[in-house]
Design a protein around this motif. Structure first.
Motif, PDB file in Angstrom:
ATOM      1  N   THR A  25       0.822  -1.206   0.000  1.00  0.00           N
ATOM      2  CA  THR A  25       0.000   0.000   0.000  1.00  0.00           C
ATOM      3  C   THR A  25       0.858   1.259   0.000  1.00  0.00           C
ATOM      4  N   SER A  85      -7.828  -2.571   1.003  1.00  0.00           N
ATOM      5  CA  SER A  85      -6.909  -1.440   0.836  1.00  0.00           C
ATOM      6  C   SER A  85      -7.451  -0.359  -0.092  1.00  0.00           C
ATOM      7  N   LYS A 133     -10.044   1.673  -0.168  1.00  0.00           N
ATOM      8  CA  LYS A 133     -10.515   2.974   0.329  1.00  0.00           C
ATOM      9  C   LYS A 133      -9.359   3.887   0.708  1.00  0.00           C
ATOM     10  N   LYS A 134      -8.158   3.316   0.737  1.00  0.00           N
ATOM     11  CA  LYS A 134      -6.969   4.131   0.979  1.00  0.00           C
ATOM     12  C   LYS A 134      -6.259   4.483  -0.323  1.00  0.00           C
ATOM     13  N   SER A 143      -5.978   8.195  -3.919  1.00  0.00           N
ATOM     14  CA  SER A 143      -4.672   8.712  -4.312  1.00  0.00           C
ATOM     15  C   SER A 143      -4.580   8.982  -5.808  1.00  0.00           C
ATOM     16  N   MET A 182      -9.284  -0.442   5.618  1.00  0.00           N
ATOM     17  CA  MET A 182      -8.015   0.192   5.963  1.00  0.00           C
ATOM     18  C   MET A 182      -8.259   1.696   6.101  1.00  0.00           C
ATOM     19  N   ASP A 183      -8.257   2.193   7.331  1.00  0.00           N
ATOM     20  CA  ASP A 183      -8.570   3.602   7.553  1.00  0.00           C
ATOM     21  C   ASP A 183      -7.399   4.494   7.146  1.00  0.00           C
ATOM     22  N   GLU A 184      -7.733   5.684   6.657  1.00  0.00           N
ATOM     23  CA  GLU A 184      -6.719   6.581   6.113  1.00  0.00           C
ATOM     24  C   GLU A 184      -5.700   7.027   7.152  1.00  0.00           C
ATOM     25  N   ASN A 185      -6.121   7.184   8.403  1.00  0.00           N
ATOM     26  CA  ASN A 185      -5.169   7.668   9.410  1.00  0.00           C
ATOM     27  C   ASN A 185      -4.490   6.528  10.181  1.00  0.00           C
ATOM     28  N   ASP A 186      -4.795   5.285   9.782  1.00  0.00           N
ATOM     29  CA  ASP A 186      -4.125   4.109  10.357  1.00  0.00           C
ATOM     30  C   ASP A 186      -4.344   3.959  11.863  1.00  0.00           C
TER      31      ASP A 186
END
Length: 428
Positions: free
Chosen positions: A81, A100, A102-103, A107, A412-416
């Protein structure tokens, strides 16, 4: 999905004999005819993935049939990723999991593929397109269910479509339904619920896999099965729900519940085969491997259902022209049957069942897909013995397993945040 190491092999590397990216011929969408006719220009694709669909057998067959040479770039799930986000020109074809998307989709670093150029697209199992089995059983949609993120609104869109379009995020390739593995000879009683993973009876003899987007789903299945909390969506938790889940797991860890936290296929096999653990997160082929060693091991169906996962192929935004044509050709080849049959023989499921079936013997299909007793010895793609004649696959048929899926791997959240909290749990 899974991490992979240089020495061991994970579920990904187990499948490593299986993979490839299939490619489509661009324009008309017709696949290049087999066998391959030599071209003056070398056809090379740089393939980034976690090893699920990678492997020498697959790449050699692909080269033979299409003339396309695959250069594997193997990395962990997280590193795949990161590479997509920061180095989109360093690969051509991407093999990744739906959780993955949604992350990486926002981009703008991957290209949507045109469904009209995928010869077998209309034959892809409705597990991906409709959220149901071919027999019509509805599948649980919590987590990153593939049908929720399969389509984009347009060719260059960064938004997921709410209905089918011709622009596909990932061309489906492989998937499965996971559960707990147990040592019935050591437990000596029935196991029917995810809650058993935290049963003090198994203190120091339990294990959970250490891959955040997968491990936290197994943890949530355990928490919910234990009656401690009811999630709206286990695969898309709020921060408060993540905190609650990790609190329960951390308390269990500090009490000595877990023997280990495994990341790769070999670790899980060794823990179970040695008897160091008697109950743990496990993958179907790992259970089969333990049994092939003459040790009792069961891929245990549970009343709350399975946790599922899925992966597929897409292309870097930097791919165009002839290389894009080769990528399409590769994807089409991958879905044409050889790779699908190879995956099925390892205990996974192919996205296009009809072509995989055509490349398998009837007794193989009956065992792996229909839940019938093996008429002959069941062998792996490399010819090694997996099960003796008369064996029955745990969990029954394809319809039984996929029809009992409760959820998919976590978003998978954007801010982890989820990853950070999981790692805190592991380090506690």
């Amino acid at each position: 999905m899974t991490e992979t190491t240089k020495k061991g092999f994970s579920r990904r590397t187990l499948l490593k004999g299986s993979a490839g990216l299939a490619g489509l011929a661009a324009g008309s969408g017709a696949i290049t005819g087999f066998p391959y006719v030599h071209s003056a220009e070398p056809k090379v694709l740089r393939y980034l993935g976690t090893a699920v669909n990678e492997g020498d057998d697959i790449s050699k067959q692909c080269l033979k049939d299409t003339g396309i040479k695959i250069e594997y770039i193997t990395a962990t799930t997280d590193d795949v990723t990161k590479r997509v986000m920061t180095q989109p020109n360093s690969f051509d074809v991407l093999d990744t999991e739906y959780f993955s998307l949604k992350k990486i989709v926002p981009s703008g670093n991957i290209l949507a593929l045109d469904a009209k150029k995928i010869k077998e697209f209309d034959n892809i199992t409705p597990v991906f397109t409709k959220g149901e089995t071919p027999g019509g059983k509805k599948i649980g949609g919590q987590g990153t269910a593939p049908w929720k993120v399969l389509y984009l609104e347009g060719k260059d869109s960064k938004k997921f479509a709410t209905s089918a379009t011709e622009f596909v995020t990932l061309i489906p390739t492989v998937y499965n339904a996971d559960t707990l593995g147990i040592r019935p000879d050591l437990i000596k009683r029935p196991i029917s619920t995810w809650a058993e993973l935290l049963n003090p009876e198994f203190k120091g003899k339990a294990s959970i896999l250490n891959i955040p987007s997968i491990g936290i789903m197994d943890a949530a299945m355990v928490v919910e099965a234990s009656g401690k909390y009811k999630y709206a969506d286990k695969g898309n938790m709020t921060k408060e729900e993540i905190d609650l889940t990790m609190k329960v797991m951390t308390e269990a860890k500090r009490a000595g519940q877990f023997r280990a936290f495994w990341k790769d296929f070999n670790e899980s096999v060794n823990l179970m085969a040695s008897g160091e653990t008697v109950i743990q997160s496990m993958w179907s082929p790992a259970v089969t491997k333990v049994r092939s060693m003459g040790i009792a091991c069961t891929f245990q169906p549970l009343k709350e259902g399975y946790r599922s996962w899925a992966s597929g192929f897409c292309v870097s935004k930097g791919v165009s022209g002839a290389k894009l044509d080769w990528a399409y050709e590769f994807v089409n080849w991958f879905l044409s049957g050889y790779a699908g049959a190879y995956l099925n023989r390892q205990g996974y499921y192919s996205a296009v069942l009809s072509t995989a079936k055509a490349h398998m013997e009837p007794y193989e299909w009956a065992y792996w897909m229909e839940g019938k007793p093996a008429e002959k010895d069941i062998k792996a793609p490399d010819g090694s013995l997996l099960e003796k004649a008369g064996a029955v696959r745990d969990g029954g048929s394809y319809e039984d397993r996929m029809g009992a899926v409760a959820c998919w791997n976590a978003v998978m959240d954007e801010n982890d945040y989820m990853v950070r909290k999981w790692n805190e749990f592991i380090a506690a």
